[in-house]
Write an enzyme that holds these catalytic residues in place. Sequence first.
Site, PDB file in Angstrom:
ATOM      1  N   LYS A  63      38.331  38.691  36.835  1.00  0.00           N
ATOM      2  CA  LYS A  63      39.846  38.619  37.104  1.00  0.00           C
ATOM      3  C   LYS A  63      40.578  37.329  36.536  1.00  0.00           C
ATOM      4  O   LYS A  63      39.960  36.200  36.516  1.00  0.00           O
ATOM      5  CB  LYS A  63      40.059  38.763  38.437  1.00  0.00           C
ATOM      6  CG  LYS A  63      39.858  40.479  39.141  1.00  0.00           C
ATOM      7  CD  LYS A  63      40.364  40.679  40.448  1.00  0.00           C
ATOM      8  CE  LYS A  63      39.725  42.102  40.669  1.00  0.00           C
ATOM      9  NZ  LYS A  63      40.157  42.638  41.828  1.00  0.00           N
TER      10      LYS A  63
ATOM     11  N   ARG B  71      32.363  44.161  44.366  1.00  0.00           N
ATOM     12  CA  ARG B  71      32.566  44.848  43.353  1.00  0.00           C
ATOM     13  C   ARG B  71      32.432  44.118  42.038  1.00  0.00           C
ATOM     14  O   ARG B  71      33.262  43.130  42.014  1.00  0.00           O
ATOM     15  CB  ARG B  71      33.861  45.615  43.520  1.00  0.00           C
ATOM     16  CG  ARG B  71      34.492  46.677  42.536  1.00  0.00           C
ATOM     17  CD  ARG B  71      35.586  47.294  42.543  1.00  0.00           C
ATOM     18  NE  ARG B  71      35.936  48.094  41.615  1.00  0.00           N
ATOM     19  CZ  ARG B  71      36.669  47.823  40.444  1.00  0.00           C
ATOM     20  NH1 ARG B  71      36.635  46.572  39.945  1.00  0.00           N
ATOM     21  NH2 ARG B  71      36.920  48.779  39.568  1.00  0.00           N
TER      22      ARG B  71
END
Length: 260
Positions: A204, A238
């Site tokens: 991210k 995740r």
Amino acid sequence: MGVLNVTPDSFSDGGRYRPLEAALAHAREMVAEGAAIVDVGGESTRPGAQPVSEQEELDRVVPVVERIRRDIDCAVSVDTLKPAVMRAACRAGAELINDVNALRAPGALEAAREAGAAVCLMHMRGEPRTMQRNPQYGDVVAEVGAFLQERRDAAEAAGISRDRIALDPGIGFGKTLEHNLSLLANLGRFAGLGCPLLIGVSRKSMFQHLLGLPVDRRLPAGLAAAAVAVWQGAAIVRAHDVKATVEAVGTAAAIAARHR
Ligand code: PT1
């Protein structure tokens, strides 16, 4: 939880495999590397992403879920916010609905309950296309905690029992770097909500903002954040890079189990 994106641009490998075969090979690889769950997503929810039509998402997701369930020994989750996709994916064998919108779409609570699936309820401020436009909170940890509690209660009221609900603060979904760091530092507080916690930090942009790293160099930073999350009780991580993540969070979990 290994990430399996089934969007048209995610399998540009020069045509060696057809998209379905490529998705299956990727799922198989992640399970061999230690993923217990494969998270199948047909609509990107990263910042700025455009929505996909229901039919398009169904066409992308359902055949992949079916084939994974037939050919691979793992649990399948479906990353969607659309009730019709939840229903069809669960009919095809998905056992977990991973909804970045926390079942707020009209009919989503009913679809999840009727499918009999477990659910992950994630916090998102706004919608993917616009959520990174100047997000503001008074107390991000308190506000995200209150949201997760409200959505947990809504799911329970709709007939989804608490032992089938996971919660996720939604790193990168309508949050600045400062918000993301505060949520990761205080993840332990959400353990009091009585549900397993899921966390997604893999690749991210918070690591771009923290360290100036491009997407292909964010793995060590993501592993550190995942380890810190597991130390505070995160049950599901995740991630794209399954092997490295299993090693990092396995180490963090082994240490956490001996904490006194
Ligand atoms: C997540 C998650 C998800 N993340 C759950 N599902 C994505 N439960 C998709 C960036 O800042 O954290 N939890 N499904 C991917 N979303 C993003 C968000 C990807 C932000 C990238 C960014 O780069």
